[in-house]
Design a protein around this motif. Structure first.
Motif, mmCIF file in Angstrom:
data_model
loop_
_atom_site.group_PDB
_atom_site.id
_atom_site.type_symbol
_atom_site.label_atom_id
_atom_site.label_comp_id
_atom_site.label_asym_id
_atom_site.label_seq_id
_atom_site.Cartn_x
_atom_site.Cartn_y
_atom_site.Cartn_z
ATOM 1 N N SER A 126 -1.245 -2.961 -4.325
ATOM 2 C CA SER A 126 -0.469 -1.727 -4.479
ATOM 3 C C SER A 126 0.750 -1.956 -5.371
ATOM 4 C CB SER A 126 -0.030 -1.211 -3.107
ATOM 5 O OG SER A 126 -1.143 -0.966 -2.276
ATOM 6 N N LEU A 127 1.433 -3.078 -5.168
ATOM 7 C CA LEU A 127 2.587 -3.408 -6.014
ATOM 8 C C LEU A 127 2.157 -3.573 -7.476
ATOM 9 C CD1 LEU A 127 4.416 -6.003 -3.708
ATOM 10 C CD2 LEU A 127 5.136 -3.657 -4.199
ATOM 11 N N HIS A 181 1.479 -0.202 -9.064
ATOM 12 C CA HIS A 181 2.702 0.563 -9.359
ATOM 13 C C HIS A 181 3.453 -0.019 -10.553
ATOM 14 C CE1 HIS A 181 6.280 2.978 -8.767
ATOM 15 N NE2 HIS A 181 7.010 1.874 -8.737
ATOM 16 N N TYR A 182 3.702 -1.329 -10.510
ATOM 17 C CA TYR A 182 4.570 -1.937 -11.523
ATOM 18 C C TYR A 182 3.845 -2.266 -12.833
ATOM 19 C CZ TYR A 182 8.277 -2.354 -8.060
ATOM 20 O OH TYR A 182 9.252 -2.077 -7.129
ATOM 21 N N SER A 216 2.119 6.066 -9.488
ATOM 22 C CA SER A 216 3.142 6.412 -8.501
ATOM 23 C C SER A 216 2.877 5.638 -7.220
ATOM 24 C CB SER A 216 3.113 7.909 -8.227
ATOM 25 O OG SER A 216 1.887 8.277 -7.615
ATOM 26 N N TRP A 217 3.892 5.518 -6.363
ATOM 27 C CA TRP A 217 3.734 4.775 -5.110
ATOM 28 C C TRP A 217 2.590 5.340 -4.279
ATOM 29 C CZ3 TRP A 217 5.341 0.159 -4.593
ATOM 30 C CH2 TRP A 217 6.534 -0.279 -5.165
ATOM 31 N N PHE A 238 -0.657 2.948 -3.386
ATOM 32 C CA PHE A 238 -0.991 2.490 -2.042
ATOM 33 C C PHE A 238 -2.361 2.997 -1.585
ATOM 34 C CE2 PHE A 238 3.349 1.038 -1.657
ATOM 35 C CZ PHE A 238 3.214 -0.051 -0.806
ATOM 36 N N ILE A 253 1.806 8.856 3.090
ATOM 37 C CA ILE A 253 2.576 9.059 1.862
ATOM 38 C C ILE A 253 2.769 10.545 1.594
ATOM 39 C CG2 ILE A 253 2.463 8.801 -0.649
ATOM 40 C CD1 ILE A 253 1.212 6.005 -0.053
ATOM 41 N N SER A 278 6.462 11.908 1.106
ATOM 42 C CA SER A 278 6.834 12.475 -0.189
ATOM 43 C C SER A 278 7.084 13.979 -0.130
ATOM 44 C CB SER A 278 5.731 12.188 -1.219
ATOM 45 O OG SER A 278 4.503 12.774 -0.814
#
Length: 615
Positions: free
Chosen positions: A105-106, A109-110, A115-116, A120, A173, A177
């Motif tokens: 997941s990281l 995203h990066y 988006s988060w 995820f 999420i 959100s």
């Protein structure tokens, strides 16, 4: 582009099943072949576009297909079998899966710029390696027992949970959100999830009870199961979207742990349905891709994401989760490298891509491209490298294809003995300790148990064995064993001794499609074979050379010789059996049951030669 729905169905069926056949024929990863076929028919040549042609039916069909595939996977989750898997498997499917989710997941995203929320969700999906991909690779690569067991059970256990992790991640999420966080929405989802689990449990219990008590006849069991899965999924999904997958998983696990006698038949049916659905869905998904989606695969952030998933996320999650687990560095390296994502990852990710895009999450449009890139890359890279890296790490049991011989008696033990002398992996299986004394006394690899029992799948490591020979004194049992084992070994690799004419079960009129192929030329029943061994017949190995050809051997052999099998120079085994045109060439070895007279003559000739030489 084809406009007729009937023609589109025909093309999808031909491409799907044809791809599976090509993959089987040439020992290729099926997903690679299906991907190429789907891409050629869809975005490249523009022959079909199923999403456009099916319209509103497209998404419901994909959803039901995913539900059935997940249900089939959850039928393998028997808690009794999972308990004894050991520390490495437990850690990998718990801590390893969790680490893979967080790290994946990281990375999404990066590196991929998602988006988060989207990161995820797909991070949960991509922990799945799936038995539909990993099991064919294990059969093809013939790993040693420890890494094979770990990869197999990781795929089976994690397969249904990746989708469920994505469901829970999506809902949590969505709650986090939201502009105005309403705890009631999250509570409603949790209640709907509980309802889905209870619904799946009830459906599993009811259908299992109906099967066991005879309320559903044999010919209706498969259709009833098929209908129950769709009904269970639909009810739960109508109450709350995405919980249908949870319901069918609970239903499958309930059935798997009820100890139903017909569970194996249901598994075979679901495997057949799953193969059909996997083939169909994969062609549907790949042929529905647009050229833009396909070109997105080559974006730097997606390529970077795939490389990190291959070389960082998977190895790190395995190495960290297996600290002090007893695995060697070589085993950790292999398991940390092999993680092909398959049809479940692609179908579930495509399912959530639509949901996330409808909700307006940033990066949702890249999910399909990202998933296809990861699935295609891992299947290609891991599929074509598993055999090579296993050999390099000395974790491959590559060698001659082996044989499982069912039944311990004078002949089967003699056959196993000659196979061992030829370095052919062999094991004798019998449910009687008394009959197994012959194998024990001869020092033959053996195991005690009923080969028809499901437990044997976990007692014996089937990886080294490509053939099964049923060689008991009971013709009906031999036919039953072969019929039961055909789905696992393949019809051309399952054999039985010829039916006995003077004793035994008197099955002269049995349908010749029942059971495996009859062995040996000429065909001899077990009583005749045991009698010949008792009379002094011996199992003889004859090497075929350029000077001593197969034709010459066949001309010179004794008329009472029984031809058993040929060990090819390529290490393959060809049995003399009905329907087989077995022959031998230079470098091959023919194994036969030979009358003693020939042996005596050979000994006499050798003694005379020695006598002449000494004079």
């Amino acid at each position: 582009m084809v406009d007729s729905l009937l023609l589109i169905f025909m093309i999808i069926g031909i491409l799907g099943i044809g791809s599976q056949w090509i993959a089987w024929k040439f020992q290729l990863p099926a997903i690679v072949v299906m991907s190429i076929a789907g891409l050629l028919a869809g975005p490249i040549l523009g022959i079909i576009n199923p999403e456009q042609a099916f319209g509103d039916l497209y998404r419901p069909f994909i959803s039901i297909a995913v539900a059935i595939i997940l249900f089939e996977g959850s039928l393998n989750l028997n808690f009794k079998e999972v308990k004894g898997l050991g520390k490495p498997v437990f850690r990998i499917v718990t801590w390893g899966a969790f680490l893979a989710w967080i790290l994946g997941s990281l990375t999404a995203h990066y590196v991929a710029g998602l988006s988060w929320a989207v990161a995820f969700v797909i991070g949960g999906i991509f922990i799945v390696t799936g038995p539909t991909v990993i099991l064919p690779l294990l059969r093809q690569s013939k790993l040693k027992p420890v890494p094979a067991k770990i990869l197999k059970w990781e795929g089976i256990i994690v397969d249904p949970f990746g989708a469920l992790l994505a469901v829970f991640a999506f809902e949590i999420i969505m709650f986090l959100s939201a502009d105005s966080r309403d705890a009631s929405a999250l509570l409603l989802f949790l209640l709907a999830s509980l309802f889905a689990v209870v619904l799946g449990y009830i459906f599993g219990k009811v259908i299992g009870w109906a099967f066991e008590t005879g309320h559903i006849p044999e010919f209706l069991k498969s259709p009833a199961m098929f209908g129950a899965v769709i009904t269970c999924f639909t009810i739960a999904d109508e109450v709350k979207h995405e919980t249908g997958l949870l319901a069918v998983t609970a239903m499958g696990m309930t059935l798997a742990n009820m100890g139903i006698s017909s569970i194996k038949d249901m598994r075979h049916f679901k495997e057949n349905i799953s193969i059909l659905l996997i083939s169909t869905v994969f062609i549907l998904l790949t042929s529905s891709l647009t050229v833009d989606t396909l070109m997105d695969v080559f974006r730097p952030e997606i390529i970077g994401y795939v490389l990190l998933m291959l070389f960082v996320v998977r190895p790190v999650s395995i190495f960290l989760s297996t600290i002090k687990s007893g695995l060697s560095l070589q085993e950790k390296t292999l398991v940390g490298w092999i993680a092909p994502r398959g049809i479940v990852a692609l179908t579930v990710a495509s399912y959530f891509a639509n949901v996330l895009e409808d909700e307006g999450f940033e990066g949702a449009s890249l999910v399909t491209s990202l998933t296809f890139a990861l699935v295609f890359s891992t299947v290609c890279v891991h599929g074509f490298s598993i055999g090579w890296i296993a050999k390099k790490l000395n974790l491959s049991s590559q060698g001659k294809p082996g044989a499982i011989i069912v039944g311990s008696n004078r002949f089967s033990v003699a056959l196993a003995k000659v196979m061992e002398e030829l370095k052919i992996p062999v094991i004798v299986v019998d449910s009687s300790w008394d009959r197994l004394h012959r194998a024990r006394r001869a020092g033959i690899n053996h195991t005690h148990g009923e080969v028809l029992s499901e437990q044997m799948e976990y007692t014996i490591d089937f990886t080294p064995y490509d053939y099964l020979i049923s060689a008991t004194e009971y013709d009906s049992y031999n036919a039953l064993v072969c019929s039961t084992c055909i789905p696992g070994f393949g019809r051309k690799n399952v054999f039985r001794l010829p039916r006995q004419t003077r004793s035994g079960d008197h099955l002269e009129n049995i349908d010749n499609t029942i059971g495996g192929k009859e062995l040996f030329t000429p065909p001899e029943g077990i009583e005749e074979l045991k009698y010949k061994l008792k009379a002094g017949y011996v199992l003889r190995k004859t090497s075929i050379t350029e000077q001593y050809t197969c034709e010459e051997y066949l001309r010179n052999k004794h008329k009472e010789t029984v031809l058993l099998f040929v060990l090819k120079h390529s290490k393959q085994i060809e049995f003399f059996a009905e329907g087989n045109e077995t022959t031998a060439s230079a470098g091959d070895t023919i194994v036969s049951l030979t009358p003693p007279s020939k042996e005596f003559n050979k000994i006499k000739e050798k003694l005379e030669e020695n006598k002449k030489a000494s004079n």
